[in-house]
Scaffold this motif. Structure first.
Motif, PDB file in Angstrom:
ATOM      1  N   SER A  61     -18.086  -0.310  -8.617  1.00  0.00           N
ATOM      2  CA  SER A  61     -17.454   0.976  -8.825  1.00  0.00           C
ATOM      3  C   SER A  61     -18.455   1.971  -9.402  1.00  0.00           C
ATOM      4  O   SER A  61     -19.391   1.612 -10.093  1.00  0.00           O
ATOM      5  CB  SER A  61     -16.281   0.812  -9.796  1.00  0.00           C
ATOM      6  N   GLU A  99     -15.559   1.943   6.125  1.00  0.00           N
ATOM      7  CA  GLU A  99     -15.152   1.031   7.187  1.00  0.00           C
ATOM      8  C   GLU A  99     -16.091  -0.160   7.222  1.00  0.00           C
ATOM      9  O   GLU A  99     -17.268  -0.046   6.882  1.00  0.00           O
ATOM     10  CB  GLU A  99     -15.208   1.742   8.546  1.00  0.00           C
ATOM     11  N   MET A 138     -17.203  -0.746   3.370  1.00  0.00           N
ATOM     12  CA  MET A 138     -15.987  -0.526   2.579  1.00  0.00           C
ATOM     13  C   MET A 138     -16.259  -0.772   1.107  1.00  0.00           C
ATOM     14  O   MET A 138     -16.967  -1.700   0.739  1.00  0.00           O
ATOM     15  CB  MET A 138     -14.861  -1.450   3.051  1.00  0.00           C
ATOM     16  N   ARG A 139     -15.690   0.092   0.258  1.00  0.00           N
ATOM     17  CA  ARG A 139     -15.827  -0.085  -1.179  1.00  0.00           C
ATOM     18  C   ARG A 139     -14.521   0.308  -1.867  1.00  0.00           C
ATOM     19  O   ARG A 139     -13.819   1.190  -1.410  1.00  0.00           O
ATOM     20  CB  ARG A 139     -16.993   0.710  -1.729  1.00  0.00           C
ATOM     21  N   ALA A 140     -14.232  -0.409  -2.929  1.00  0.00           N
ATOM     22  CA  ALA A 140     -13.054  -0.124  -3.750  1.00  0.00           C
ATOM     23  C   ALA A 140     -13.470   0.833  -4.856  1.00  0.00           C
ATOM     24  O   ALA A 140     -14.503   0.643  -5.488  1.00  0.00           O
ATOM     25  CB  ALA A 140     -12.526  -1.413  -4.355  1.00  0.00           C
ATOM     26  N   ASP A 141     -12.650   1.878  -5.093  1.00  0.00           N
ATOM     27  CA  ASP A 141     -13.019   2.851  -6.116  1.00  0.00           C
ATOM     28  C   ASP A 141     -11.795   3.634  -6.557  1.00  0.00           C
ATOM     29  O   ASP A 141     -11.181   4.281  -5.719  1.00  0.00           O
ATOM     30  CB  ASP A 141     -14.071   3.788  -5.554  1.00  0.00           C
ATOM     31  N   HIS A 159       0.851  -1.184   0.000  1.00  0.00           N
ATOM     32  CA  HIS A 159       0.000   0.000   0.000  1.00  0.00           C
ATOM     33  C   HIS A 159       0.887   1.235   0.000  1.00  0.00           C
ATOM     34  O   HIS A 159       2.055   1.183   0.398  1.00  0.00           O
ATOM     35  CB  HIS A 159      -0.963   0.004   1.192  1.00  0.00           C
ATOM     36  N   ASP A 198     -12.029   0.323  -8.939  1.00  0.00           N
ATOM     37  CA  ASP A 198     -11.679  -1.069  -8.651  1.00  0.00           C
ATOM     38  C   ASP A 198     -11.208  -1.713  -9.954  1.00  0.00           C
ATOM     39  O   ASP A 198     -12.010  -2.228 -10.712  1.00  0.00           O
ATOM     40  CB  ASP A 198     -12.908  -1.776  -8.083  1.00  0.00           C
ATOM     41  N   TYR A 239      -3.920   0.724  -2.778  1.00  0.00           N
ATOM     42  CA  TYR A 239      -3.602  -0.683  -2.541  1.00  0.00           C
ATOM     43  C   TYR A 239      -3.275  -1.389  -3.844  1.00  0.00           C
ATOM     44  O   TYR A 239      -3.953  -1.192  -4.851  1.00  0.00           O
ATOM     45  CB  TYR A 239      -4.789  -1.387  -1.876  1.00  0.00           C
ATOM     46  N   THR A 241      -6.433  -0.302  -6.341  1.00  0.00           N
ATOM     47  CA  THR A 241      -7.631   0.417  -5.919  1.00  0.00           C
ATOM     48  C   THR A 241      -7.356   1.277  -4.699  1.00  0.00           C
ATOM     49  O   THR A 241      -6.353   1.108  -4.014  1.00  0.00           O
ATOM     50  CB  THR A 241      -8.780  -0.567  -5.600  1.00  0.00           C
ATOM     51  N   TYR A 242      -8.269   2.195  -4.451  1.00  0.00           N
ATOM     52  CA  TYR A 242      -8.408   2.853  -3.156  1.00  0.00           C
ATOM     53  C   TYR A 242      -9.532   2.119  -2.438  1.00  0.00           C
ATOM     54  O   TYR A 242     -10.490   1.690  -3.063  1.00  0.00           O
ATOM     55  CB  TYR A 242      -8.872   4.310  -3.307  1.00  0.00           C
ATOM     56  N   TRP A 243      -9.443   1.986  -1.108  1.00  0.00           N
ATOM     57  CA  TRP A 243     -10.541   1.450  -0.305  1.00  0.00           C
ATOM     58  C   TRP A 243     -11.094   2.596   0.524  1.00  0.00           C
ATOM     59  O   TRP A 243     -10.342   3.297   1.199  1.00  0.00           O
ATOM     60  CB  TRP A 243     -10.067   0.325   0.611  1.00  0.00           C
TER      61      TRP A 243
END
Length: 156
Positions: free
Chosen positions: A107, A77, A81-84, A47, A86, A56, A72-74
């Motif tokens: 995404s 919490e 939590m979502r990756a975007d 990271h 992704d 990440y 991705t960015y996460w």
């Protein structure tokens, strides 16, 4: 803008042409190479803390000439939590190209989801996803992200 001058062929390339797409893949490679100086990726996960968020990188597959990674960015919490964005990327080390091979449905870039790997309109479908990657890599670099450095975990 220095990047545009260095990649003047990209600005002049016809969108959705084979030559333009290969130019975009090459530009993606150059930017990815700046982000990850050791393209043999001597780690499985890493990271990078930039000015904006934590970026990440996870290696998904290693082959003789290619490596597939998740970048991705996460955000959020726990269950929120979502990756975007992704993105799954394929590095073609021998050809010095990087291709965005998928963009996950969760995404906000949902318009880029579900693009088949091979079909009659592959050039048209690959262009927006890889242009997103190209611009995002430039943004990540501008935010100070890097996966170079001794603090990174190493593979055994």
């Amino acid at each position: 803008m220095p990047t545009l001058k260095r990649n003047h062929w990209l600005a002049a390339a016809q969108p959705r042409s084979f030559t333009g797409l290969m130019g975009l893949y090459e530009s993606n490679y150059r930017r990815f190479e700046r982000l990850v100086p050791e393209l043999d990726l001597p780690f499985d996960e890493a990271h990078s803390q930039g000015e904006d968020a934590v970026l990440y990188l996870r290696v998904l597959e290693r082959c003789r000439y290619t490596t597939t990674v998740h970048l991705t960015y996460w955000f959020g919490e726990g269950p929120d939590m979502r990756a975007d964005p992704d993105l799954r990327l394929r590095l073609y080390r021998d050809a010095e190209l990087v291709e965005a091979i998928s963009c996950d449905a969760r995404s906000r870039y949902v318009a880029l989801v579900g693009v088949p790997d091979i079909d009659d309109e592959v050039l048209a479908s690959q262009w927006p996803r890889n242009l997103l990657l190209n611009k995002w890599l430039a943004y990540c670099l501008a935010q100070g992200h890097s996966f170079g450095g001794a603090h990174r975990p190493r593979r055994g």
